[in-house]
Design a protein around this motif. Structure first.
Motif, PDB file in Angstrom:
ATOM      1  N   GLU A 127       0.818  -1.218   0.000  1.00  0.00           N
ATOM      2  CA  GLU A 127       0.000   0.000   0.000  1.00  0.00           C
ATOM      3  C   GLU A 127       0.840   1.251   0.000  1.00  0.00           C
ATOM      4  N   GLU A 128       0.204   2.296  -0.454  1.00  0.00           N
ATOM      5  CA  GLU A 128       0.709   3.659  -0.286  1.00  0.00           C
ATOM      6  C   GLU A 128       0.770   3.959   1.224  1.00  0.00           C
ATOM      7  N   LEU A 175       0.187   6.211   4.270  1.00  0.00           N
ATOM      8  CA  LEU A 175      -0.644   7.371   4.616  1.00  0.00           C
ATOM      9  C   LEU A 175      -0.011   8.131   5.770  1.00  0.00           C
ATOM     10  N   GLU A 178      -3.781   8.444  13.813  1.00  0.00           N
ATOM     11  CA  GLU A 178      -4.644   7.259  13.741  1.00  0.00           C
ATOM     12  C   GLU A 178      -5.695   7.291  14.831  1.00  0.00           C
ATOM     13  N   GLU A 200      -7.760  -0.272   8.195  1.00  0.00           N
ATOM     14  CA  GLU A 200      -8.187  -1.677   8.288  1.00  0.00           C
ATOM     15  C   GLU A 200      -9.550  -1.739   8.960  1.00  0.00           C
TER      16      GLU A 200
HETATM   17  P1  AMP Z   1      -3.117  -2.839  10.255  1.00  0.00           P
HETATM   18  O1  AMP Z   1      -2.836  -4.180  10.839  1.00  0.00           O
HETATM   19  O2  AMP Z   1      -3.541  -2.860   8.834  1.00  0.00           O
HETATM   20  O3  AMP Z   1      -3.969  -1.998  11.139  1.00  0.00           O
HETATM   21  O4  AMP Z   1      -1.736  -2.062  10.314  1.00  0.00           O
HETATM   22  C1  AMP Z   1      -1.030  -1.909  11.531  1.00  0.00           C
HETATM   23  C2  AMP Z   1      -0.476  -0.530  11.629  1.00  0.00           C
HETATM   24  O5  AMP Z   1       0.352  -0.237  10.515  1.00  0.00           O
HETATM   25  C3  AMP Z   1      -1.525   0.549  11.611  1.00  0.00           C
HETATM   26  O6  AMP Z   1      -2.077   0.757  12.871  1.00  0.00           O
HETATM   27  C4  AMP Z   1      -0.742   1.746  11.096  1.00  0.00           C
HETATM   28  O7  AMP Z   1       0.001   2.335  12.140  1.00  0.00           O
HETATM   29  C5  AMP Z   1       0.221   1.135  10.139  1.00  0.00           C
HETATM   30  N1  AMP Z   1      -0.306   1.212   8.763  1.00  0.00           N
HETATM   31  C6  AMP Z   1      -1.052   0.289   8.130  1.00  0.00           C
HETATM   32  N2  AMP Z   1      -1.367   0.668   6.878  1.00  0.00           N
HETATM   33  C7  AMP Z   1      -0.795   1.892   6.705  1.00  0.00           C
HETATM   34  C8  AMP Z   1      -0.741   2.821   5.610  1.00  0.00           C
HETATM   35  N3  AMP Z   1      -1.306   2.561   4.449  1.00  0.00           N
HETATM   36  N4  AMP Z   1      -0.060   3.970   5.814  1.00  0.00           N
HETATM   37  C9  AMP Z   1       0.554   4.225   6.992  1.00  0.00           C
HETATM   38  N5  AMP Z   1       0.544   3.407   8.044  1.00  0.00           N
HETATM   39  C10 AMP Z   1      -0.123   2.236   7.918  1.00  0.00           C
END
Ligand code: AMP
Length: 424
Positions: free
Chosen positions: A185-186, A188, A192, A283
């Motif tokens: 992914e890009e 971001l 949060e 997510e």
């Molecule tokens: P997730 O398990 O998808 O929630 O990812 C865990 C953590 O990774 C998130 O709480 C964010 O801090 C970081 N993260 C996930 N996707 C991104 C994104 N596209 N851009 C920046 N940080 C991300």
């Protein structure tokens, strides 16, 4: 109502504590539970993944509603197993829990329902993934497609890190089959926040917003954890933005899931990034957050149990939940060595004294009682110290005052939970 909660952490203790206060409750069980939960429910020694035993228990005890806490049983189909056994269960079906079980599933849903999220691509072949990384350049986020206990995400600042993450996930299979595919992914930028909604398949009811702290160290340093604390409300995510996210993210997801014939019933958790172009979805999770649940439920004035029942019955349309105007905080106390190698077995003293502090609730996350009834650490995240107050400063002070009464030299916590709100 005869209710069975499934799970054994602080989230499940908070759920049991909330449900136990309902005038509608006849009897509450929790499988497997923990010593804190045992104060408000009868604990049953059945594991959260032992579906045949859980269904048999629910049938034998004429359970009216099952409330699963953690994601693993939901993604593995506990709701389907209960339904097949004739037992109502308020949690998404296995098909609907794919919102948490597969990153690629959720990204595709976002595209189909025009939900704002980071640009993404899915890869089943490591070579194609590597080629994409070289073409796009860092920063990038590499995610194992399946469930990896919150550890399958690498925010790669450099190309080298991104390539290493692809090797670890797709080739070394650090997360087993969860890494057979990856989503890249890009990256971001922004703050949060977490948004929660109670869903009945068609209607979504706002269930609070919170901000959590994932890193183990103060100042957001050190390795990621399951969460070291959380607080609510979140000044950076005011009601107008919450409403926009309910309308632009939660409701379109619910409508798309219903359109596909896999309606989502249960608690939908959206992890959001507040970017310069508005909130974007990071997510979905198919259950309450842990520890956000422990910060939110003490603010809920309405009875949780009829709300869960209405979600199960598809009757949320005419339902309303009331929240008190206070601020709340949860501070996680972890065992020394967490998250790498938490020490087990140390004794925790002073819990009753701490729990008697004004405006404080203590939830057990990873504890066990020894033969003498002493409480000992039995996991990484061990205790959740929750407090409410007129504002975040008061809640923060109350929580840390309670922590100072806990005698547990082998435990630690972060002292800067809610720093963003406190700094405002
Ligand atoms: P997730 O398990 O998808 O929630 O990812 C865990 C953590 O990774 C998130 O709480 C964010 O801090 C970081 N993260 C996930 N996707 C991104 C994104 N596209 N851009 C920046 N940080 C991300």
């Amino acid at each position: 109502m005869r209710v069975l909660v499934i799970g054994s952490g602080g989230r499940e203790h908070a759920l049991c504590w909330s449900i136990a206060a309902s005038p509608l409750l006849t009897k509450l069980w929790c499988a497997p539970g923990n010593p804190g939960i045992a104060q408000v429910a009868e604990c049953v020694p059945i594991g959260a993944m032992d579906f045949p035993a859980l269904v048999a228990f629910a049938q034998d005890n004429e359970i009216d509603l099952v409330v699963p806490g953690p994601e693993a049983p939901l993604v593995a189909g506990i709701s389907d197993a209960m339904e097949a056994g004739g037992i109502p269960c308020i949690g998404p079906s296995r098909a609907a829990a794919q919102l948490e079980g597969s990153k690629a599933f959720t990204k595709q849903l976002c595209d189909d329902a025009s939900i704002p999220t980071a640009q993404w691509e899915r890869f089943d072949e490591p070579d194609a993934a590597r080629e994409f990384v070289r073409r796009r350049g860092a920063p990038l986020v590499v995610k194992a497609d399946g469930l990896a206990a919150g550890k399958g995400v690498v925010v790669a600042e450099t190309e080298v890190e991104a390539l290493a993450a692809i090797d670890a996930m797709m080739q070394a299979r650090t997360f087993g089959e969860a890494g057979a595919s990856v989503v890249i992914e890009e990256c971001l930028l922004g703050e949060e926040v977490s948004l929660f909604a109670l869903c009945d398949g068609n209607t979504a009811l706002f269930l609070g917003a919170a901000q959590d702290h994932k890193r183990v160290g103060e100042g957001e340093t050190g390795p990621n954890t399951g969460g070291m604390g959380a607080y609510s409300p979140t000044p950076s995510f005011p009601p107008a933005l919450q409403d926009a996210a309910m309308d632009g993210i939660i409701r379109p997801a619910l409508a798309e899931m219903a359109r596909r014939g896999t309606p989502f019933r249960g608690i939908l958790y959206a992890g959001l990034m507040l970017t310069a172009d508005g909130a974007k979805l990071i997510e979905f999770n198919a259950r309450f957050g842990d520890p956000e649940c422990q910060a939110l439920l003490p603010r809920l004035m309405s009875d949780l149990l009829p709300a869960l029942q209405a979600a199960y019955d598809g009757e949320l349309r005419n339902f309303d939940l009331r929240w008190n105007g206070e601020a709340s905080i949860v501070v996680v106390m972890a065992a020394r060595g967490y998250p790498e190698a938490a020490e087990r077995g140390s004794e925790i003293r002073g819990l009753d004294r701490a729990a008697a502090s004004p405006n404080v609730q203590i939830f057990h996350a990873g504890t066990e009682a020894d033969a003498q009834g002493h409480i000992r650490a039995a996991g990484g995240r061990v205790l959740n110290i929750c407090a409410t107050g007129a504002d975040i400063r008061a809640a923060h002070a109350a929580a840390y005052a309670a922590i100072s009464k806990i005698d547990w030299p082998e435990g630690f916590c972060r002292h800067d939970i809610a720093w963003r709100a406190l700094a405002r």
